[in-house]
Design a protein around this motif. Structure first.
Motif, PDB file in Angstrom:
ATOM      1  N   GLU A  46       0.815  -1.311   0.021  1.00  0.00           N
ATOM      2  CA  GLU A  46       0.135  -0.065   0.074  1.00  0.00           C
ATOM      3  C   GLU A  46       0.808   1.214  -0.109  1.00  0.00           C
ATOM      4  OE1 GLU A  46      -3.561   0.362   0.133  1.00  0.00           O
ATOM      5  OE2 GLU A  46      -3.581  -1.878  -0.152  1.00  0.00           O
ATOM      6  N   ALA A  47       0.452   2.267  -0.702  1.00  0.00           N
ATOM      7  CA  ALA A  47       1.143   3.490  -0.861  1.00  0.00           C
ATOM      8  C   ALA A  47       1.445   4.160   0.718  1.00  0.00           C
ATOM      9  CB  ALA A  47       0.478   4.660  -1.778  1.00  0.00           C
ATOM     10  N   LYS A  48       0.381   3.942   1.427  1.00  0.00           N
ATOM     11  CA  LYS A  48       0.333   4.735   2.713  1.00  0.00           C
ATOM     12  C   LYS A  48       0.429   3.538   3.922  1.00  0.00           C
ATOM     13  CE  LYS A  48      -2.160   8.745   1.722  1.00  0.00           C
ATOM     14  NZ  LYS A  48      -2.875   9.660   2.242  1.00  0.00           N
ATOM     15  N   GLY A  49       1.350   2.455   3.375  1.00  0.00           N
ATOM     16  CA  GLY A  49       1.315   1.386   4.617  1.00  0.00           C
ATOM     17  C   GLY A  49       1.910   1.399   5.686  1.00  0.00           C
ATOM     18  N   ARG A  50       2.986   2.295   5.578  1.00  0.00           N
ATOM     19  CA  ARG A  50       3.849   2.598   6.901  1.00  0.00           C
ATOM     20  C   ARG A  50       3.045   3.246   7.930  1.00  0.00           C
ATOM     21  NH1 ARG A  50       9.067   0.857   6.805  1.00  0.00           N
ATOM     22  NH2 ARG A  50       9.839   2.457   8.212  1.00  0.00           N
ATOM     23  N   GLU A  51       2.276   4.499   7.192  1.00  0.00           N
ATOM     24  CA  GLU A  51       1.403   5.247   8.013  1.00  0.00           C
ATOM     25  C   GLU A  51       0.410   4.311   8.681  1.00  0.00           C
ATOM     26  OE1 GLU A  51      -1.933   8.589   7.211  1.00  0.00           O
ATOM     27  OE2 GLU A  51      -0.164   8.433   5.550  1.00  0.00           O
ATOM     28  N   MET A  52      -0.284   3.389   7.897  1.00  0.00           N
ATOM     29  CA  MET A  52      -1.350   2.412   8.387  1.00  0.00           C
ATOM     30  C   MET A  52      -0.636   1.718   9.596  1.00  0.00           C
ATOM     31  SD  MET A  52      -3.725   1.489   5.281  1.00  0.00           S
ATOM     32  CE  MET A  52      -2.521   1.427   3.896  1.00  0.00           C
ATOM     33  N   GLU A  53       0.578   1.097   9.343  1.00  0.00           N
ATOM     34  CA  GLU A  53       1.502   0.329  10.312  1.00  0.00           C
ATOM     35  C   GLU A  53       1.405   1.048  11.378  1.00  0.00           C
ATOM     36  OE1 GLU A  53       4.844  -3.072  10.844  1.00  0.00           O
ATOM     37  OE2 GLU A  53       4.850  -1.603   8.848  1.00  0.00           O
ATOM     38  N   ARG A  54       2.013   2.144  11.505  1.00  0.00           N
ATOM     39  CA  ARG A  54       1.912   2.964  12.654  1.00  0.00           C
ATOM     40  C   ARG A  54       0.943   3.376  13.570  1.00  0.00           C
ATOM     41  NH1 ARG A  54       5.955   5.692   9.335  1.00  0.00           N
ATOM     42  NH2 ARG A  54       4.544   7.210   8.688  1.00  0.00           N
ATOM     43  N   ALA A  55      -0.226   3.515  12.669  1.00  0.00           N
ATOM     44  CA  ALA A  55      -1.655   3.711  13.340  1.00  0.00           C
ATOM     45  C   ALA A  55      -2.070   2.517  14.236  1.00  0.00           C
ATOM     46  CB  ALA A  55      -2.696   4.102  12.191  1.00  0.00           C
ATOM     47  N   LEU A  56      -1.680   1.367  13.469  1.00  0.00           N
ATOM     48  CA  LEU A  56      -2.140  -0.019  14.019  1.00  0.00           C
ATOM     49  C   LEU A  56      -1.334  -0.047  15.309  1.00  0.00           C
ATOM     50  CD1 LEU A  56      -2.535  -1.951  10.943  1.00  0.00           C
ATOM     51  CD2 LEU A  56      -4.300  -1.448  12.629  1.00  0.00           C
ATOM     52  N   GLN A  57      -0.163   0.175  15.147  1.00  0.00           N
ATOM     53  CA  GLN A  57       0.801   0.096  16.531  1.00  0.00           C
ATOM     54  C   GLN A  57       0.418   1.189  17.570  1.00  0.00           C
ATOM     55  OE1 GLN A  57       4.662   1.065  14.483  1.00  0.00           O
ATOM     56  NE2 GLN A  57       5.105  -1.292  14.398  1.00  0.00           N
ATOM     57  N   SER A  58       0.049   2.238  17.265  1.00  0.00           N
ATOM     58  CA  SER A  58      -0.749   3.190  18.199  1.00  0.00           C
ATOM     59  C   SER A  58      -1.978   2.638  18.860  1.00  0.00           C
ATOM     60  CB  SER A  58      -0.969   4.611  17.570  1.00  0.00           C
ATOM     61  OG  SER A  58      -2.173   4.558  16.975  1.00  0.00           O
ATOM     62  N   LEU A  59      -2.733   1.606  18.229  1.00  0.00           N
ATOM     63  CA  LEU A  59      -3.771   0.753  18.799  1.00  0.00           C
ATOM     64  C   LEU A  59      -3.275  -0.222  19.819  1.00  0.00           C
ATOM     65  CD1 LEU A  59      -6.124   0.616  15.639  1.00  0.00           C
ATOM     66  CD2 LEU A  59      -6.483   1.916  17.790  1.00  0.00           C
ATOM     67  N   GLY A  60      -1.793  -0.449  20.070  1.00  0.00           N
ATOM     68  CA  GLY A  60      -1.505  -1.626  20.941  1.00  0.00           C
ATOM     69  C   GLY A  60      -0.965  -2.755  20.393  1.00  0.00           C
ATOM     70  N   LEU A  61      -1.191  -2.524  18.887  1.00  0.00           N
ATOM     71  CA  LEU A  61      -0.860  -4.052  18.175  1.00  0.00           C
ATOM     72  C   LEU A  61       0.973  -3.960  18.205  1.00  0.00           C
ATOM     73  CD1 LEU A  61      -3.604  -4.064  15.508  1.00  0.00           C
ATOM     74  CD2 LEU A  61      -3.471  -5.448  17.588  1.00  0.00           C
ATOM     75  N   ASN A  62       1.104  -5.247  18.590  1.00  0.00           N
ATOM     76  CA  ASN A  62       2.702  -5.453  18.646  1.00  0.00           C
ATOM     77  C   ASN A  62       2.750  -7.042  18.441  1.00  0.00           C
ATOM     78  OD1 ASN A  62       5.324  -4.971  18.163  1.00  0.00           O
ATOM     79  ND2 ASN A  62       5.855  -4.737  20.505  1.00  0.00           N
ATOM     80  N   PRO A  63       2.959  -7.586  17.416  1.00  0.00           N
ATOM     81  CA  PRO A  63       3.402  -6.885  15.911  1.00  0.00           C
ATOM     82  C   PRO A  63       1.951  -6.360  15.409  1.00  0.00           C
ATOM     83  CG  PRO A  63       3.239  -9.078  15.691  1.00  0.00           C
ATOM     84  CD  PRO A  63       3.251  -8.963  17.131  1.00  0.00           C
ATOM     85  N   SER A  64       2.323  -5.368  14.368  1.00  0.00           N
ATOM     86  CA  SER A  64       1.087  -4.741  14.130  1.00  0.00           C
ATOM     87  C   SER A  64       0.290  -5.560  13.009  1.00  0.00           C
ATOM     88  CB  SER A  64       1.603  -3.385  13.145  1.00  0.00           C
ATOM     89  OG  SER A  64       2.474  -3.905  12.163  1.00  0.00           O
ATOM     90  N   VAL A  65       0.651  -6.565  12.543  1.00  0.00           N
ATOM     91  CA  VAL A  65      -0.230  -7.419  11.698  1.00  0.00           C
ATOM     92  C   VAL A  65       0.013  -8.893  12.049  1.00  0.00           C
ATOM     93  CG1 VAL A  65      -0.024  -5.978   9.724  1.00  0.00           C
ATOM     94  CG2 VAL A  65       1.718  -7.621  10.118  1.00  0.00           C
ATOM     95  N   PRO A  66      -1.008  -9.826  11.854  1.00  0.00           N
ATOM     96  CA  PRO A  66      -2.210  -9.467  11.179  1.00  0.00           C
ATOM     97  C   PRO A  66      -3.255  -8.608  12.155  1.00  0.00           C
ATOM     98  CG  PRO A  66      -2.341 -11.764  11.706  1.00  0.00           C
ATOM     99  CD  PRO A  66      -0.845 -11.250  12.084  1.00  0.00           C
ATOM    100  N   ALA A  67      -3.887  -7.717  11.547  1.00  0.00           N
ATOM    101  CA  ALA A  67      -4.686  -6.736  12.476  1.00  0.00           C
ATOM    102  C   ALA A  67      -6.171  -7.078  11.876  1.00  0.00           C
ATOM    103  CB  ALA A  67      -4.548  -5.378  12.566  1.00  0.00           C
ATOM    104  N   VAL A  68      -6.971  -7.518  12.692  1.00  0.00           N
ATOM    105  CA  VAL A  68      -8.418  -7.869  12.041  1.00  0.00           C
ATOM    106  C   VAL A  68      -9.670  -7.047  12.671  1.00  0.00           C
ATOM    107  CG1 VAL A  68     -10.163  -9.780  11.922  1.00  0.00           C
ATOM    108  CG2 VAL A  68      -7.649 -10.304  11.971  1.00  0.00           C
ATOM    109  N   PHE A  69     -10.130  -6.412  11.978  1.00  0.00           N
ATOM    110  CA  PHE A  69     -11.385  -5.914  12.315  1.00  0.00           C
ATOM    111  C   PHE A  69     -12.538  -6.605  11.893  1.00  0.00           C
ATOM    112  CE2 PHE A  69      -8.223  -2.776  12.498  1.00  0.00           C
ATOM    113  CZ  PHE A  69      -8.407  -1.712  13.192  1.00  0.00           C
ATOM    114  N   ILE A  70     -13.555  -6.823  12.844  1.00  0.00           N
ATOM    115  CA  ILE A  70     -14.925  -7.380  12.405  1.00  0.00           C
ATOM    116  C   ILE A  70     -16.003  -6.396  12.927  1.00  0.00           C
ATOM    117  CG2 ILE A  70     -16.551  -9.193  12.775  1.00  0.00           C
ATOM    118  CD1 ILE A  70     -14.043 -10.811  13.728  1.00  0.00           C
TER     119      ILE A  70
END
Length: 102
Positions: A46-70
């Motif tokens: 993704e073009a903004k993949g690094r930005e999205m990864e930082r956002a996921l990390q700020s939600l407390g995800l470590n590692p940042s992926v996989p991040a699942v939203f239901i």
């Protein structure tokens, strides 16, 4: 953060992933096997993949992926999804979100 939350609410199941991540592959396979057609965002493609990864990390995800939203709600990562599946709670969550109709 806004881009992640906006994408997370676009479909019943949204997975933020990386194409080289084996745990991401396992989670995507689980959802496909359950009959779910998730929206998948490969952060390394993704073009903004690094930005999205930082956002996921700020939600407390470590590692940042996989991040699942239901249903637009963060369910967390691999261990949470697998635990929900093994205890029988994942399929009802998917039904409630409109991701499957079994």
């Amino acid at each position: 953060m806004d881009i992640v939350m906006k994408l997370a609410s676009k479909k019943a199941v949204v997975i933020f992933s990386k194409s080289s991540c084996c745990m991401c592959h396992a989670i995507k396979t689980l959802f496909y096997d359950l009959g779910v057609s998730p929206a998948i965002y490969e952060l390394d493609e993704e073009a903004k993949g690094r930005e999205m990864e930082r956002a996921l990390q700020s939600l407390g995800l470590n590692p940042s992926v996989p991040a699942v939203f239901i249903g637009g709600r963060l369910v967390n990562s691999t261990s949470t999804i697998m635990s929900l599946h093994l205890c029988g709670s994942l399929v009802p969550m998917l039904k409630e979100a409109g991701a499957i109709w079994l």
